[in-house]
Design a protein around this motif. Structure first.
Motif, short mmCIF file in Angstrom:
data_model
loop_
_atom_site.label_atom_id
_atom_site.label_comp_id
_atom_site.label_asym_id
_atom_site.label_seq_id
_atom_site.Cartn_x
_atom_site.Cartn_y
_atom_site.Cartn_z
N GLY A 101 4.63 2.06 0.95
CA GLY A 101 5.49 3.11 0.44
C GLY A 101 5.12 4.44 1.07
O GLY A 101 3.95 4.70 1.35
N TYR A 102 6.15 5.24 1.33
CA TYR A 102 5.91 6.56 1.92
C TYR A 102 7.06 7.48 1.55
O TYR A 102 8.22 7.13 1.76
CB TYR A 102 5.78 6.44 3.44
N LYS A 103 6.75 8.63 1.00
CA LYS A 103 7.75 9.62 0.58
C LYS A 103 8.86 8.98 -0.26
O LYS A 103 10.05 9.21 0.00
CB LYS A 103 8.33 10.35 1.79
N GLY A 104 8.44 8.15 -1.19
CA GLY A 104 9.41 7.57 -2.12
C GLY A 104 10.19 6.38 -1.58
O GLY A 104 10.89 5.71 -2.33
N GLU A 105 10.06 6.10 -0.28
CA GLU A 105 10.74 4.93 0.30
C GLU A 105 9.77 3.75 0.33
O GLU A 105 8.57 3.94 0.55
CB GLU A 105 11.17 5.21 1.74
N LYS A 106 10.30 2.55 0.16
CA LYS A 106 9.47 1.36 0.29
C LYS A 106 9.90 0.58 1.52
O LYS A 106 11.08 0.45 1.81
CB LYS A 106 9.58 0.50 -0.97
N VAL A 135 0.82 -1.21 0.00
CA VAL A 135 0.00 0.00 0.00
C VAL A 135 0.86 1.26 0.00
O VAL A 135 1.99 1.25 0.48
CB VAL A 135 -0.93 0.04 1.24
N GLN A 136 0.27 2.31 -0.54
CA GLN A 136 0.96 3.60 -0.52
C GLN A 136 0.30 4.46 0.56
O GLN A 136 -0.94 4.57 0.60
CB GLN A 136 0.80 4.26 -1.89
N ILE A 137 1.09 5.05 1.42
CA ILE A 137 0.53 5.97 2.41
C ILE A 137 0.32 7.32 1.75
O ILE A 137 1.24 7.90 1.17
CB ILE A 137 1.45 6.08 3.64
N SER A 138 -0.91 7.80 1.83
CA SER A 138 -1.28 9.00 1.08
C SER A 138 -0.63 10.25 1.65
O SER A 138 -0.73 10.52 2.85
CB SER A 138 -2.79 9.16 1.08
N GLU A 139 0.00 11.00 0.77
CA GLU A 139 0.61 12.27 1.20
C GLU A 139 -0.16 13.46 0.64
O GLU A 139 0.10 14.61 1.01
CB GLU A 139 2.06 12.34 0.69
N ALA A 166 -1.85 5.21 -7.18
CA ALA A 166 -1.05 4.30 -6.35
C ALA A 166 -0.70 3.04 -7.14
O ALA A 166 0.42 2.53 -7.05
CB ALA A 166 -1.80 3.95 -5.06
N LYS A 167 -1.68 2.54 -7.90
CA LYS A 167 -1.42 1.35 -8.72
C LYS A 167 -0.34 1.64 -9.76
O LYS A 167 0.56 0.81 -9.99
CB LYS A 167 -2.71 0.88 -9.41
N ASP A 168 -0.42 2.82 -10.36
CA ASP A 168 0.62 3.19 -11.33
C ASP A 168 2.00 3.21 -10.69
O ASP A 168 3.01 2.97 -11.36
CB ASP A 168 0.33 4.59 -11.92
N ALA A 169 2.03 3.51 -9.40
CA ALA A 169 3.32 3.57 -8.69
C ALA A 169 3.72 2.20 -8.13
O ALA A 169 4.70 2.10 -7.39
CB ALA A 169 3.24 4.61 -7.56
#
Lengths: 357, 357
Positions: free
Chosen positions: B314-319, B179-183, B212-215
């Motif tokens: 993922g958060y701020k470009g880090e996984k 999951v991507q944490i929303s910023e 998020a899926k694209d990322a």
């Protein structure tokens, strides 16, 4: 590309018109619809041939995504008849751009420009008799898109319906309006869909508005969700404040709709040397101005009502009444805008759009 | 009052069943519907006699308020068959209460309890053959309400349709989820409708989820709209974090849905001496825990998937990748919950609800 005569549109005319049964002197807003509607389906990754057909019910599977996940956006526009029986639209390119902006935010495929304009104009030609002469009369136009694909998995649909329906309208007078400044409820979140004309934004307002009505107001002025310190919109309209002779309105954002009437008023103010400040407006400065007697006007701005003057407001249990001016910005802008819309004034901004015969 | 045999329900049975054409081994979630549906109309200030009739399309005016103003709420429930061919629901009172809470927030009239339970149970009796034996098999039940009144004035409708449709489901496995944490994007505003199962809340998530899926992620973990510092929900589910052996989840609020699976997990944790903290959880503490190796698990909780383990974020470009444990809270709670749901374990909380023959 706007109107494009090479666009294929299937037209099935209604066998009879119901126009003679309509009392055009006593129209309730948005209740009567014309004889035809435009329907265009999206399937297999493409918008199909638009159809104009007799106005009537649509059939959907009960699991259609619009019912469950609210994938639905809309626009509001008007057509006007001038004294020479020409039919005009007002800045329709803005509505076209905005419905696609709204669609993009709701993961709905964008609608082609030539379909939008060609479909709309062909529809208006058929419904021309429904657009009555007279300042204030118009045909309210409602383009909208809904997700029609069956299935209760929460994901974007792959089937959609773009439609345009039309409803004849008189000028919209809401009576004296007093509003409550929201201290608890909010219309939109940062990073949310407040800037889109998303269907779900409207249902979310009904309950807080009912509470405001119970408290003796007709509408709500929405404040920012974070602090409730900044004034954002009035009901379903953008909102303007006149303090002394300066007009104030909030900038557009994630939370605030980029209203066509709003931006037209800003342009007219600038062209008429009315000082206008597009900036965040605090509740406190408006309360202070009301107390000091420098708050001259509040009004909402939107397609349906054009401009809706607000006579007073409530905040933290206090009620504030605005002066009754004879010479208001509200009536100045409303008159200016309507004269452009009805081809009674020069169109210095190129806002009018002629629907060709 | 729950099931009430004195409630009048009109039942029109489908002449044939499509059940034999369904491949129950290869069900896609929410795509196949059973032979019947429940429909109950609200008109003239009252809910009319509920009807059970063959599943099929509904007809609405194109100006129906659900299409334009998003007045629509829903619930998700499941029915389970035990080894003795008894049919069970799981905490249906919670779904009943919540659909009316959602309705109230959207200015939709509340639905009577005896109609809800009697209608649902009569429908389930007719569809009993669609509820297959076997751990993980269920009938997904979708009660929903939509505003059906024609008219494009933005105001609450006076006509509604309450419906229940049912879709057979296998256990729901989503694969490894990151999951991507929303910023940037957010799901709900303070003072908004995030706590309601309002249709519009879901469409608003599709576009950010696509990004998020694209990322390279499957879902989003939503953060608060004000600061994006607090973790709120995962996709369309409530979210839990296990740091060392403590379970963390956000408290319910204006923005966070009061999930039935969520509150059941909290109760099970307390009953099983698993430390659980219901409090605001910061992105920073979860990132810090991931770095320190003390973040053991993240999982989503909801009716469709029961529990959805999350393998990384993922958060701020880090996984960040989570450890692969063999003995997880996720599987502990999923197993506990499902055993109660399928009548394979004692029901210490009184959560099971028998659908009587």
């Amino acid at each position: 590309m706007k109107y494009d005569s090479s666009v294929d549109i299937n037209i099935a005319k209604a066998p009879t018109s119901k126009i003679d049964s309509v009392d055009f002197e006593n129209l309730k807003f948005g209740h009567i619809f014309t004889d035809h509607m435009l329907v265009c389906d999206y399937e297999d990754g493409a918008w199909k041939t638009p159809e104009i057909k007799p106005y009537g019910p649509i059939q959907l599977d009960p699991s259609a995504k619009v019912f469950h996940y609210g994938q639905a956006v809309f626009e509001g526009m008007k057509a006007y008849r001038d004294d020479n029986d020409q039919i005009w639209l007002f800045r329709p390119d803005e509505n076209f751009k905005r419905i696609n902006k709204s669609s993009a935010r709701l993961a709905i495929p964008e609608f082609p420009e030539e379909y939008f304009f060609t479909g709309l104009e062909e529809l208006l030609k058929l419904e021309k008799d429904w657009i009555k002469k007279g300042f204030g009369n118009s045909l309210y136009i409602r383009p909208f898109v809904i997700a029609t694909e069956p299935g209760v998995l929460a994901s974007p649909g792959t089937k959609y319906k773009f439609m345009i329906i039309c409803s004849p309208a008189k000028s919209y007078y809401t009576g004296e309006v007093r509003v409550q400044i929201s201290e608890r409820y909010s219309r939109a979140a940062d990073g949310g869909v407040g800037a889109a004309k998303a269907a779900g934004n409207y249902a979310a307002q009904f309950y807080p508005t009912n509470l405001a009505k119970d408290a003796g107001f007709q509408q709500i002025i929405w404040t920012d969700a974070n602090t409730h310190e900044f004034l954002e919109e009035a009901g379903t309209m953008n909102v303007f404040f006149r303090v002394n002779d300066t007009l104030l309105t909030a900038p557009t954002s994630d939370r605030i709709l980029d209203g066509v009437t709003r931006k037209s008023i800003i342009a007219l103010a600038e062209a008429n040397n009315i000082p206008v400040e597009v900036r965040r407006v605090t509740v406190q400065e408006i309360v202070d101005a009301a107390k000091a007697g420098t708050l001259k006007e509040i009004f909402g701005a939107g397609t349906a009502a054009v401009i809706n003057p607000i006579q007073g407001f409530g905040y933290k249990g206090e009620k504030y009444e605005l002066p009754k001016l004879t010479d208001t910005y509200a009536s100045f802008f409303k008159n200016k805008l309507m004269k452009i819309q009805y081809n009674l004034d020069k169109d210095q901004f190129g806002w009018r759009y002629l629907v060709k015969e």
